[in-house]
Design a protein around this motif. Structure first.
Motif, PDB file in Angstrom:
ATOM      1  N   GLU A   1      37.020  46.176  45.172  1.00  0.00           N
ATOM      2  CA  GLU A   1      37.533  44.927  45.742  1.00  0.00           C
ATOM      3  C   GLU A   1      36.483  44.255  46.617  1.00  0.00           C
ATOM      4  O   GLU A   1      36.370  43.025  46.629  1.00  0.00           O
ATOM      5  CB  GLU A   1      38.795  45.221  46.545  1.00  0.00           C
ATOM      6  CG  GLU A   1      40.004  45.561  45.688  1.00  0.00           C
ATOM      7  CD  GLU A   1      41.187  46.035  46.498  1.00  0.00           C
ATOM      8  OE1 GLU A   1      42.314  46.005  45.962  1.00  0.00           O
ATOM      9  OE2 GLU A   1      41.006  46.452  47.667  1.00  0.00           O
TER      10      GLU A   1
ATOM     11  N   ARG B   1      49.660  51.574  45.827  1.00  0.00           N
ATOM     12  CA  ARG B   1      49.311  51.047  44.511  1.00  0.00           C
ATOM     13  C   ARG B   1      48.177  50.029  44.625  1.00  0.00           C
ATOM     14  O   ARG B   1      48.021  49.369  45.642  1.00  0.00           O
ATOM     15  CB  ARG B   1      50.538  50.427  43.838  1.00  0.00           C
ATOM     16  CG  ARG B   1      51.622  51.441  43.485  1.00  0.00           C
ATOM     17  CD  ARG B   1      52.905  50.748  43.046  1.00  0.00           C
ATOM     18  NE  ARG B   1      53.857  51.665  42.451  1.00  0.00           N
ATOM     19  CZ  ARG B   1      54.698  52.422  43.146  1.00  0.00           C
ATOM     20  NH1 ARG B   1      54.698  52.359  44.471  1.00  0.00           N
ATOM     21  NH2 ARG B   1      55.542  53.226  42.525  1.00  0.00           N
ATOM     22  N   ILE B   2      47.415  49.891  43.544  1.00  0.00           N
ATOM     23  CA  ILE B   2      46.264  49.001  43.522  1.00  0.00           C
ATOM     24  C   ILE B   2      46.572  47.773  42.666  1.00  0.00           C
ATOM     25  O   ILE B   2      47.104  47.891  41.561  1.00  0.00           O
ATOM     26  CB  ILE B   2      45.026  49.726  42.962  1.00  0.00           C
ATOM     27  CG1 ILE B   2      44.643  50.882  43.893  1.00  0.00           C
ATOM     28  CG2 ILE B   2      43.842  48.764  42.807  1.00  0.00           C
ATOM     29  CD1 ILE B   2      43.514  51.732  43.363  1.00  0.00           C
TER      30      ILE B   2
ATOM     31  N   SER C   1      45.641  44.892  40.207  1.00  0.00           N
ATOM     32  CA  SER C   1      44.667  44.510  39.188  1.00  0.00           C
ATOM     33  C   SER C   1      45.130  43.207  38.554  1.00  0.00           C
ATOM     34  O   SER C   1      46.204  42.690  38.878  1.00  0.00           O
ATOM     35  CB  SER C   1      44.544  45.610  38.127  1.00  0.00           C
ATOM     36  OG  SER C   1      43.973  46.781  38.676  1.00  0.00           O
ATOM     37  N   TYR C   2      44.324  42.679  37.625  1.00  0.00           N
ATOM     38  CA  TYR C   2      44.644  41.402  36.974  1.00  0.00           C
ATOM     39  C   TYR C   2      44.455  41.540  35.472  1.00  0.00           C
ATOM     40  O   TYR C   2      43.496  42.171  35.010  1.00  0.00           O
ATOM     41  CB  TYR C   2      43.749  40.284  37.517  1.00  0.00           C
ATOM     42  CG  TYR C   2      43.976  40.013  38.988  1.00  0.00           C
ATOM     43  CD1 TYR C   2      44.912  39.077  39.418  1.00  0.00           C
ATOM     44  CD2 TYR C   2      43.271  40.732  39.944  1.00  0.00           C
ATOM     45  CE1 TYR C   2      45.127  38.843  40.768  1.00  0.00           C
ATOM     46  CE2 TYR C   2      43.477  40.509  41.301  1.00  0.00           C
ATOM     47  CZ  TYR C   2      44.408  39.568  41.706  1.00  0.00           C
ATOM     48  OH  TYR C   2      44.625  39.355  43.038  1.00  0.00           O
ATOM     49  N   ASP C   3      45.396  40.952  34.706  1.00  0.00           N
ATOM     50  CA  ASP C   3      45.258  40.993  33.259  1.00  0.00           C
ATOM     51  C   ASP C   3      44.300  39.895  32.798  1.00  0.00           C
ATOM     52  O   ASP C   3      43.694  39.190  33.620  1.00  0.00           O
ATOM     53  CB  ASP C   3      46.623  40.890  32.575  1.00  0.00           C
ATOM     54  CG  ASP C   3      47.345  39.572  32.844  1.00  0.00           C
ATOM     55  OD1 ASP C   3      46.685  38.585  33.237  1.00  0.00           O
ATOM     56  OD2 ASP C   3      48.576  39.516  32.658  1.00  0.00           O
TER      57      ASP C   3
ATOM     58  N   TYR D   1      48.981  42.629  38.428  1.00  0.00           N
ATOM     59  CA  TYR D   1      49.890  43.728  38.114  1.00  0.00           C
ATOM     60  C   TYR D   1      49.455  44.957  38.898  1.00  0.00           C
ATOM     61  O   TYR D   1      48.337  45.003  39.454  1.00  0.00           O
ATOM     62  CB  TYR D   1      49.909  44.031  36.609  1.00  0.00           C
ATOM     63  CG  TYR D   1      48.639  44.641  36.067  1.00  0.00           C
ATOM     64  CD1 TYR D   1      48.489  46.029  35.999  1.00  0.00           C
ATOM     65  CD2 TYR D   1      47.587  43.836  35.617  1.00  0.00           C
ATOM     66  CE1 TYR D   1      47.309  46.596  35.502  1.00  0.00           C
ATOM     67  CE2 TYR D   1      46.427  44.400  35.116  1.00  0.00           C
ATOM     68  CZ  TYR D   1      46.295  45.782  35.065  1.00  0.00           C
ATOM     69  OH  TYR D   1      45.140  46.344  34.584  1.00  0.00           O
ATOM     70  N   LEU D   2      50.337  45.955  38.968  1.00  0.00           N
ATOM     71  CA  LEU D   2      50.051  47.183  39.702  1.00  0.00           C
ATOM     72  C   LEU D   2      49.681  48.274  38.714  1.00  0.00           C
ATOM     73  O   LEU D   2      50.416  48.536  37.762  1.00  0.00           O
ATOM     74  CB  LEU D   2      51.261  47.587  40.547  1.00  0.00           C
ATOM     75  CG  LEU D   2      51.668  46.558  41.602  1.00  0.00           C
ATOM     76  CD1 LEU D   2      52.958  46.980  42.290  1.00  0.00           C
ATOM     77  CD2 LEU D   2      50.557  46.360  42.633  1.00  0.00           C
ATOM     78  N   GLU D   3      48.563  48.921  38.944  1.00  0.00           N
ATOM     79  CA  GLU D   3      48.029  49.888  37.989  1.00  0.00           C
ATOM     80  C   GLU D   3      48.947  51.088  37.784  1.00  0.00           C
ATOM     81  O   GLU D   3      49.045  51.623  36.690  1.00  0.00           O
ATOM     82  CB  GLU D   3      46.652  50.371  38.451  1.00  0.00           C
ATOM     83  CG  GLU D   3      45.569  49.306  38.369  1.00  0.00           C
ATOM     84  CD  GLU D   3      44.212  49.861  38.718  1.00  0.00           C
ATOM     85  OE1 GLU D   3      44.110  51.070  39.021  1.00  0.00           O
ATOM     86  OE2 GLU D   3      43.235  49.082  38.695  1.00  0.00           O
ATOM     87  N   ASN D   4      49.610  51.528  38.833  1.00  0.00           N
ATOM     88  CA  ASN D   4      50.391  52.770  38.731  1.00  0.00           C
ATOM     89  C   ASN D   4      51.871  52.555  39.007  1.00  0.00           C
ATOM     90  O   ASN D   4      52.508  53.333  39.699  1.00  0.00           O
ATOM     91  CB  ASN D   4      49.814  53.846  39.659  1.00  0.00           C
ATOM     92  CG  ASN D   4      49.454  53.301  41.033  1.00  0.00           C
ATOM     93  OD1 ASN D   4      49.515  52.108  41.272  1.00  0.00           O
ATOM     94  ND2 ASN D   4      49.077  54.187  41.938  1.00  0.00           N
TER      95      ASN D   4
END
Length: 212
Positions: free
Chosen positions: A37, A67-68, A70-72, A78-81
């Motif tokens: 990041e 949670r981390i 991320s981006y599509d 969205y959240l990775e986990n």
């Protein structure tokens, strides 16, 4: 500096926003960023974009989810986990909606006369007749709700004007969403901050009733 506000916890959703001074970026807030990041943060050239990215992470850390973000490929967060997140920026405000099991949508919107001028582009004829489009709070609320729905439904080609219908009643907004030959009904909630409105909902709030 910045201030974090907890707006609501409802049907599993948690809603918070952060208000910040985007002219100063305190060095200690960079501790909220992971190594990846921080690399992305340093890639931004404008102070405004750096502030939005940084304070989104500062706000998200206050959820203590672990949670981390991320981006599509379309830039949608969205959240990775696991879990679902929606993020909105408006001037010096970032708002986040989180739900562990259902899609969510949130929109923070500055009250601007521009929305009055473009109202015919996102409101149907019946909405134009029912809503007071000269009321800056009401027209901003209508736009913000439709934006939040668009994020939550995540459906290509969904029209703000033709596929989303609104009725505003006191502190609640009723919305019917017509998509894929289905009719989804929601009750949205919002918070009026004076210069801004923040609107949110989740799929958990969907039911089979309609006020139309």
């Amino acid at each position: 500096m910045y201030t974090i506000h907890h707006l609501a916890s409802h049907n599993g959703s948690v809603i918070k926003y952060i208000q910040f001074d985007n002219k100063t970026l305190p060095a200690e807030t960079l501790n909220a960023l992971t190594e990846n990041e921080l690399m992305r943060y340093n890639s931004f050239l404008s102070v405004k974009r750096k502030a939005e990215f940084l304070y989104t992470r500062v706000l998200w850390h206050s959820f203590n989810s672990g949670r981390i973000i991320s981006y599509d490929t379309k830039g949608r967060p969205y959240l990775e986990n696991g879990g679902f997140i929606s993020i909105s920026h408006s001037r010096n405000i970032v708002a986040i909606a989180y739900h562990p099991t259902h899609e969510v949508g949130i929109d923070a919107e500055f009250k601007s006369d521009k929305l009055i001028r473009i109202s015919k582009k996102f409101l149907s004829n019946s909405e134009l007749q029912e809503l007071n489009i000269l009321d800056l709070t009401q027209i901003t609320l209508a736009w913000s709700i439709k934006e939040a729905i668009y994020k939550m439904e995540n459906t290509e080609g969904l029209s703000l004007k033709d596929n989303i219908r609104l009725k505003i009643r006191n502190q609640e907004v009723y919305a019917d969403v017509i998509k894929d030959k289905e009719l989804h009904h929601y009750i949205f909630r919002y918070h009026d901050l004076g210069e801004f409105v923040i609107c949110w909902c989740s799929h958990e709030d969907m039911n089979g009733k309609s006020v139309f």
